[in-house]
Design an enzyme around this catalytic site. Sequence first.
Site, mmCIF file in Angstrom:
data_model
loop_
_atom_site.group_PDB
_atom_site.id
_atom_site.type_symbol
_atom_site.label_atom_id
_atom_site.label_comp_id
_atom_site.label_asym_id
_atom_site.label_seq_id
_atom_site.Cartn_x
_atom_site.Cartn_y
_atom_site.Cartn_z
ATOM 1 N N ASP A 252 0.950 -1.086 -0.027
ATOM 2 C CA ASP A 252 0.020 -0.034 0.087
ATOM 3 C C ASP A 252 0.862 1.253 -0.027
ATOM 4 O O ASP A 252 2.108 1.099 0.354
ATOM 5 C CB ASP A 252 -0.804 0.028 1.287
ATOM 6 C CG ASP A 252 -1.624 1.216 1.407
ATOM 7 O OD1 ASP A 252 -2.434 1.728 0.465
ATOM 8 O OD2 ASP A 252 -1.607 1.711 2.326
ATOM 9 N N ASP A 254 -0.286 5.106 1.156
ATOM 10 C CA ASP A 254 -0.383 5.940 2.267
ATOM 11 C C ASP A 254 -0.438 5.276 3.310
ATOM 12 O O ASP A 254 -1.289 4.367 3.681
ATOM 13 C CB ASP A 254 -1.802 6.778 2.083
ATOM 14 C CG ASP A 254 -1.634 7.562 0.774
ATOM 15 O OD1 ASP A 254 -0.732 8.246 0.489
ATOM 16 O OD2 ASP A 254 -2.682 7.340 -0.248
#
Length: 433
Positions: A252, A254
């Site tokens: 991922d 953020d």
Amino acid sequence: MKALIQAGGKGTRLQSITGSLPKPMVQVGGKPILQWQVESLVKNGVTEITIVISPTGQSIKDYFKDGAAFGAKITYLVEETPLGTAGILFEAKSLLKDDDFILLFGDLMLNIDWKRMIAFNEDKKAKLTAFAHPNSHPFDSDLLVVDGNDMVISFDSKHNVRTWFYENLTTAGIYILSRDILNLIKEPGVLDFETQVMLPSIKEGDVYAYRSSEYVKDCGTPERYAQVNQDIENGIVEAKSLAHKQKCIFLDRDGTLNVFGDFVTKAEKLELMPDAGESVKLINKSGYLAIVITNQPVVARGETTFDELHRIHNKLEDLLGKEGAYLDDLYFCPHHPARGFEGEIPELKIVCDCRKPKIGLLLRAQSRYNIDLSASWFIGDTRQDVQTGINAGCRTILLTCGDPRPSKVYADAEPNYICSSLKEAISKILAEK
């Protein structure tokens, strides 16, 4: 398809190892670099090979002869005086009568699934396809600037003073050229491939970048030579070919790689997590691919633009590169189905197949890099990330260091591990190898 290998260089930086031998004849893993190249080409059906040698390159002819012992038909061009990286192409015109041919440099240790690159070149109908990859030192490398269709729109020389954020995409010294490209070379003489062949072709819109994670390294210094031998011994050179299934650590963005304070809408707001560079370096050395999968609804909501998102991701690669780390690729979903945001982009307010926890982006990565999802991992800081990994058949790790917002969504998505940092997560994975 034929191949032209430039093997006429002196290799002065490697003379402590090569002695009087041409650099492409230095032994790695028990055989010359040049033999690795020839065998790689032949394995992929490229059997007509011309090797460019210097007047002192007799040892190459003595070793390979006519190529029959290696399953190839090898001919030779003698470069009487140094002609730069492209001057010999004028002399080679009479030998390269097919529509396309491969050009590579003889000091590169490589293991490539050439069939994939050839298919890419044919699909793009390119006049010049450049093998491109990220590396651990983009700040002092020549970089390619590409559009969303892999077309090269500019060439960023390492000698430029860079005041902008850039994508980590470097040239590797491997190309597929159309016979038409040779029309650019009107007369014999010293020529530079990048400035006198590639740049004019870029201006015509004829150049594409074939992005690959496969093993290509210049053996031109004692340090690089030692690293290549170690990589052969550890099985990395063989495993990196896309003819073999790859393992990937999907990340991922953020809250995993960059700090999650609020949604990043401008490049200037992006800040790396403290351990991001070190963690990605661990992946780079491990044999796993490092690929980012991220939802970016800020585009659909009109809070940023595609161009600014590109700058954000360039900054991410820029910052990682300064720490000696790189991403093999990055995929993002710009969609967001919920409506009612001021300035939203209607055509992006859709239900798609790429917004996590759906796995459309992972499937694209799987196709491009021949990834075995069952041998791969997904790491993120939300249960949505965990659910994405589960949906794709990956193992998963949930980080507790990222997005602080509590969520009951996907609460049943149980990860294999829960870790307090990305570095701890990578260490967990590597400890299982």
